[in-house]
Design a protein around this motif. Structure first.
Motif, mmCIF file in Angstrom:
data_model
loop_
_atom_site.group_PDB
_atom_site.id
_atom_site.type_symbol
_atom_site.label_atom_id
_atom_site.label_comp_id
_atom_site.label_asym_id
_atom_site.label_seq_id
_atom_site.Cartn_x
_atom_site.Cartn_y
_atom_site.Cartn_z
ATOM 1 N N ALA A 1 0.829 -1.205 0.000
ATOM 2 C CA ALA A 1 0.000 0.000 0.000
ATOM 3 C C ALA A 1 0.863 1.254 0.000
ATOM 4 C CB ALA A 1 -0.930 -0.001 1.207
ATOM 5 N N SER A 2 2.010 1.169 0.702
ATOM 6 C CA SER A 2 2.859 2.355 0.768
ATOM 7 C C SER A 2 3.394 2.716 -0.610
ATOM 8 C CB SER A 2 4.012 2.132 1.748
ATOM 9 O OG SER A 2 4.969 1.273 1.163
ATOM 10 N N LEU A 3 3.612 1.693 -1.459
ATOM 11 C CA LEU A 3 4.048 1.978 -2.829
ATOM 12 C C LEU A 3 2.979 2.794 -3.561
ATOM 13 C CD1 LEU A 3 5.717 -1.155 -4.448
ATOM 14 C CD2 LEU A 3 6.751 0.980 -3.693
ATOM 15 N N LEU A 4 1.714 2.345 -3.397
ATOM 16 C CA LEU A 4 0.614 3.070 -4.036
ATOM 17 C C LEU A 4 0.506 4.490 -3.489
ATOM 18 C CD1 LEU A 4 -2.069 0.243 -4.193
ATOM 19 C CD2 LEU A 4 -1.040 1.425 -6.140
ATOM 20 N N ALA A 5 0.726 4.620 -2.179
ATOM 21 C CA ALA A 5 0.652 5.950 -1.567
ATOM 22 C C ALA A 5 1.767 6.842 -2.107
ATOM 23 C CB ALA A 5 0.744 5.837 -0.051
ATOM 24 N N LEU A 6 2.975 6.273 -2.204
ATOM 25 C CA LEU A 6 4.089 7.039 -2.753
ATOM 26 C C LEU A 6 3.773 7.499 -4.178
ATOM 27 C CD1 LEU A 6 7.423 5.269 -1.740
ATOM 28 C CD2 LEU A 6 6.725 7.629 -1.300
ATOM 29 N N LEU A 7 3.189 6.545 -4.918
ATOM 30 C CA LEU A 7 2.814 6.853 -6.293
ATOM 31 C C LEU A 7 1.832 8.025 -6.336
ATOM 32 C CD1 LEU A 7 3.058 5.273 -9.144
ATOM 33 C CD2 LEU A 7 0.628 4.994 -8.713
ATOM 34 N N ALA A 8 0.885 8.020 -5.385
ATOM 35 C CA ALA A 8 -0.086 9.114 -5.322
ATOM 36 C C ALA A 8 0.624 10.435 -5.066
ATOM 37 C CB ALA A 8 -1.114 8.837 -4.233
ATOM 38 N N LEU A 9 1.603 10.398 -4.155
ATOM 39 C CA LEU A 9 2.330 11.631 -3.837
ATOM 40 C C LEU A 9 3.098 12.143 -5.056
ATOM 41 C CD1 LEU A 9 3.627 10.825 -0.236
ATOM 42 C CD2 LEU A 9 1.807 12.405 -0.905
ATOM 43 N N VAL B 1 2.612 15.733 -7.038
ATOM 44 C CA VAL B 1 3.679 16.696 -7.310
ATOM 45 C C VAL B 1 3.741 17.005 -8.812
ATOM 46 C CG1 VAL B 1 6.173 17.041 -7.300
ATOM 47 C CG2 VAL B 1 5.036 16.084 -5.295
ATOM 48 N N LEU B 2 3.728 15.928 -9.629
ATOM 49 C CA LEU B 2 3.770 16.121 -11.076
ATOM 50 C C LEU B 2 2.596 16.958 -11.555
ATOM 51 C CD1 LEU B 2 4.818 12.635 -12.502
ATOM 52 C CD2 LEU B 2 6.134 14.749 -12.481
ATOM 53 N N LYS B 3 1.409 16.621 -11.023
ATOM 54 C CA LYS B 3 0.194 17.314 -11.419
ATOM 55 C C LYS B 3 0.308 18.811 -11.101
ATOM 56 C CE LYS B 3 -4.468 17.015 -9.625
ATOM 57 N NZ LYS B 3 -4.560 18.155 -8.997
ATOM 58 N N THR B 4 0.833 19.093 -9.915
ATOM 59 C CA THR B 4 0.983 20.493 -9.531
ATOM 60 C C THR B 4 1.965 21.210 -10.456
ATOM 61 O OG1 THR B 4 0.701 19.709 -7.285
ATOM 62 C CG2 THR B 4 1.364 21.989 -7.542
ATOM 63 N N LEU B 5 3.070 20.527 -10.766
ATOM 64 C CA LEU B 5 4.061 21.142 -11.654
ATOM 65 C C LEU B 5 3.445 21.451 -13.019
ATOM 66 C CD1 LEU B 5 7.313 19.121 -10.896
ATOM 67 C CD2 LEU B 5 6.804 21.505 -10.340
ATOM 68 N N VAL B 6 2.723 20.454 -13.554
ATOM 69 C CA VAL B 6 2.116 20.661 -14.874
ATOM 70 C C VAL B 6 1.077 21.771 -14.823
ATOM 71 C CG1 VAL B 6 0.705 19.586 -16.649
ATOM 72 C CG2 VAL B 6 2.591 18.331 -15.651
ATOM 73 N N GLU B 7 0.297 21.784 -13.733
ATOM 74 C CA GLU B 7 -0.715 22.844 -13.579
ATOM 75 C C GLU B 7 -0.069 24.217 -13.576
ATOM 76 O OE1 GLU B 7 -2.929 21.956 -10.096
ATOM 77 O OE2 GLU B 7 -4.557 21.008 -11.215
ATOM 78 N N MET B 8 1.048 24.336 -12.842
ATOM 79 C CA MET B 8 1.745 25.620 -12.801
ATOM 80 C C MET B 8 2.222 26.008 -14.189
ATOM 81 S SD MET B 8 3.806 25.129 -9.247
ATOM 82 C CE MET B 8 5.278 25.936 -9.812
ATOM 83 N N ARG B 9 2.725 25.024 -14.898
ATOM 84 C CA ARG B 9 3.230 25.244 -16.240
ATOM 85 C C ARG B 9 2.089 25.731 -17.162
ATOM 86 N NH1 ARG B 9 8.130 25.029 -19.356
ATOM 87 N NH2 ARG B 9 7.056 26.430 -20.723
ATOM 88 N N MET B 10 0.932 25.047 -17.051
ATOM 89 C CA MET B 10 -0.206 25.423 -17.892
ATOM 90 C C MET B 10 -0.671 26.827 -17.561
ATOM 91 S SD MET B 10 -2.409 21.924 -17.910
ATOM 92 C CE MET B 10 -3.883 22.444 -18.751
#
Lengths: 302, 358
Positions: A263-271, A275-284
């Motif tokens: 589960a921690s792997l999935l949680a890490l993946l979510a994190l 982060v990626l989503k936020t970066l892309v959002e900022m970029r957009m």
């Protein structure tokens, strides 16, 4: 006291009264309520995953990944995402391109179809595939006769995941493409570009950040999908169990450390996704403000 | 390259955007399509470009130099098109925007890197924007974007240049400068050009020939002088500048507007038909009452003398508004005052008589 009153007037004018000038205790109370909600419902569960996973030390934590079934689940999840995400990237791009840039009969039907997986419960989505491809389903006997396994096998897991994650890319791109209109494409065609050249050189670069955003969300869902996959996979250990399904099995067997480790792997993946989503959002966003904050018609042509 | 438009009809559902429109555009001319919004001018331009189809009647065709281009691939028409909102490629620099048409050519006819660089350099010089080739469209002003759009269209050496409201999105001062620049540019490169506008001043100033459109039809085609001084009908006259409209009727073979009586224009006219007298504000003269001038009696309601001419607003006895423009010199010689009763007489006017009975 004329001097004093004029000074108060001046300072009042300099600092206008904010619309929400609430007393300090109200501000503190509201902030505390909001923060404690976040902590109880988000931070504590997330922390619990890692605490439980590491309860018996790092060695036990890493041991749980060494188990062949855990490994198989991780590999299968990656395989499924590796097939579903690129396919949905292509489907989503094609669907949104058709919907946003062309006028045709039945367009609204196509839009509804794209949204269908969002509207349908994932369990129903899984059941549809069982009904169609399962042993008692429409094509089941034929598939069995030809030795093709779909339900309770990897192809079923892939199909269910594709279905559930289909709307993410298209839903992201359709409004973006509609807002951009078709004038740039018209300009490209008039300048002699072919349809492919127009798509690769004009349409695609204009939506690349939106596309990446859609792919990130699609990928997160593909790795995390439980309901639809659970119905079609048959829970065959080491063969058709994805990570979320494996977590459930381990948990039901009271193997808490192993369950929480995966589960921690999935949680890490979510994190990472966040982060990626936020970066892309900022970029957009910076792209958009760049376009909107363009100076007016000041450069006069003489 | 000459353009012939033959019997083109275009309908959107029940709306008739173009109604059997025919138009000849000679080689090398700069033509304005002028009309109010919804008159079909942009639709006609897009049909010439090939961006829009037209209703498939047998006698409908678009000819470039006598060649039917209706079935031709849009990219092969070699049409330079400038969009109202420029439609520059937002993720490309100015250089890449202008070079686009050259870079997408099939391998055999594609210019080399250095040829492209040279051509783009020439065009940047032509649009007077050297030194900004590495900027993105978002970093340019409206006027600069418009010129980049023009350079991009010219890069493919078009046979025809089409411009959709080229100055519509610019502020007044920039627009004035840019339209004079466009006129000079056309005098230099002489490519057959058609531009759409709803601004009569722009059309009259820039174009060799003006096509006045209304409700999907062409009302008149002519030089700026012709359409301004010899308007074919009341719509053209009204659209090309301010006019005063007086309603009268045909009586005993003459057009009668109160005290004013005119010979009607040639043609079959029937007594009792409505006649319309159109007079431009600068063609009206104001006389004192009782000094023998024949005209319409009116009372001055407003005088505005700030500006290049003196604008006077009057009300007739039947309470219709009349607008008159006088030169400052004339106004100084014989001043008027608000409330004064006067006689208004046209020096020049046009009469349009309805040719059917109701």
């Amino acid at each position: 006291m004329p001097a004093l009153s004029s000074r108060t007037a001046a300072s009042a004018a300099a600092r206008p009264k904010p619309a929400a000038d609430d007393p300090l205790w109200v501000k503190l109370l509201v902030s505390f309520a909001a923060l404690s909600f976040l902590v109880v419902f988000l931070a504590v569960p997330l922390a619990a995953v890692f605490v439980e996973a590491l309860r018996k030390g790092l060695a036990a934590y890493f041991d749980s990944f060494r188990h062949p079934d855990a490994w198989a689940a991780i590999r299968l999840s990656l395989l499924v995402a590796g097939i579903a995400v690129p396919l949905n990237l292509v489907f989503g791009l094609a669907a949104s391109w058709a919907i946003a840039k062309f006028e045709f009969r039945g367009k609204s039907v196509l839009i509804s179809l794209v949204d269908l997986p969002f509207a349908v419960s994932p369990v129903i989505a899984g059941l549809i595939y069982v009904l169609v491809f399962g042993m008692q389903g429409w094509f089941g006997p034929w598939l069995a006769a030809h030795n093709i396994e779909i339900i309770f096998a990897v192809p079923g897991v892939v199909l269910a995941t594709i279905f559930v994650t289909f709307p993410f890319v298209a839903r992201e791109l359709i409004p973006l493409m509609q807002e951009q209109g078709i004038e740039e494409e018209e300009a490209a065609i008039l300048l002699g570009a072919s349809g492919w050249q127009t798509f690769w050189r004009v349409t695609l670069p204009n939506v690349k950040w939106g596309l990446l955003y859609g792919v990130i969300l699609c990928n997160a869902r593909a790795l995390g999908e439980f309901g639809a996959v659970s119905v079609v996979s048959g829970h065959l250990r080491g063969r058709t169990n994805t990570m979320p399904l494996h977590v459930e099995i381990l948990y039901n067997e009271y193997n808490a450390v192993a369950a929480f480790s995966v589960a921690s792997l999935l949680a890490l993946l979510a994190l990472v996704t966040l982060v990626l989503k936020t970066l892309v959002e900022m970029r957009m966003k910076s792209h958009q403000t760049e376009e909107h904050a363009a100076p007016g018609g000041t450069g006069a042509g003489r | 390259m000459s353009i012939q438009v033959r019997n083109i009809t275009k309908t959107f559902g029940n709306f008739v955007a173009l109604d059997r429109v025919s138009l000849d555009i000679p080689d090398g001319e700069l033509v304005a399509l002028l009309g109010p919004s919804g008159s079909g001018k942009t639709t006609l331009l897009r049909i010439i470009a090939g961006l829009e189809g037209f209703d498939p009647y047998e006698d409908s065709e678009i000819l470039f130099d006598g060649q039917n281009v209706a079935r031709q691939n849009v990219g092969r028409r070699k049409v330079g098109f400038v969009f109202q909102h420029y439609a520059l490629f937002r993720h490309m620099t100015v250089f890449e925007n202008i070079a686009f048409g050259l870079r997408v050519r099939p391998r055999g006819s594609r210019p080399t890197r250095s040829q492209i660089r040279e051509r783009v350099g020439e065009l940047l010089e032509l649009i007077q924007l050297e030194g900004i080739e590495n900027r993105y469209p978002a970093q340019l002003s409206g006027g600069q974007r418009q010129r980049v759009a023009l350079a991009r269209a010219l890069a493919i050496q078009p046979q025809v240049l089409l411009l959709d409201e080229p100055f519509g999105a610019l502020d007044a001062k920039v627009r004035l400068g840019l339209r004079r620049w466009l006129r000079r540019l056309h005098d230099e490169i002489h490519v057959t050009s058609v531009f759409v506008t709803h601004d009569q001043e722009e059309a009259l100033e820039v174009a060799d020939r003006v096509v006045v459109m209304n409700q999907g039809r062409i009302e008149q085609v002519g030089t700026p002088d012709e359409v301004f001084h010899q308007p074919a009908n009341a719509f053209v006259m009204d659209f090309l500048g301010n006019v005063n409209l007086f309603r009268g009727r045909m009586e005993a073979g003459r057009a009668v507007f109160g005290a004013l009586v005119f010979e009607p224009p040639p043609g079959a006219v029937i007594d009792g038909n409505t006649a319309r007298l159109l007079v431009r504000p600068h063609d009206l003269e104001i006389h004192a009452r009782g000094d023998g001038h024949v005209g319409l009696e009116a009372r001055i309601t407003r005088i505005q003398s700030a500006g290049p001419v003196v604008k006077i607003e009057l009300a007739t006895d039947s309470n219709e508004s009349v607008f008159v423009e006088l030169s400052h010199e004339r106004f100084r010689q014989r001043p008027h005052a608000v409330g004064e009763s006067v006689v208004v007489a046209p020096r020049d006017s046009r009469i349009f008589v309805e040719e059917y009975t109701i």
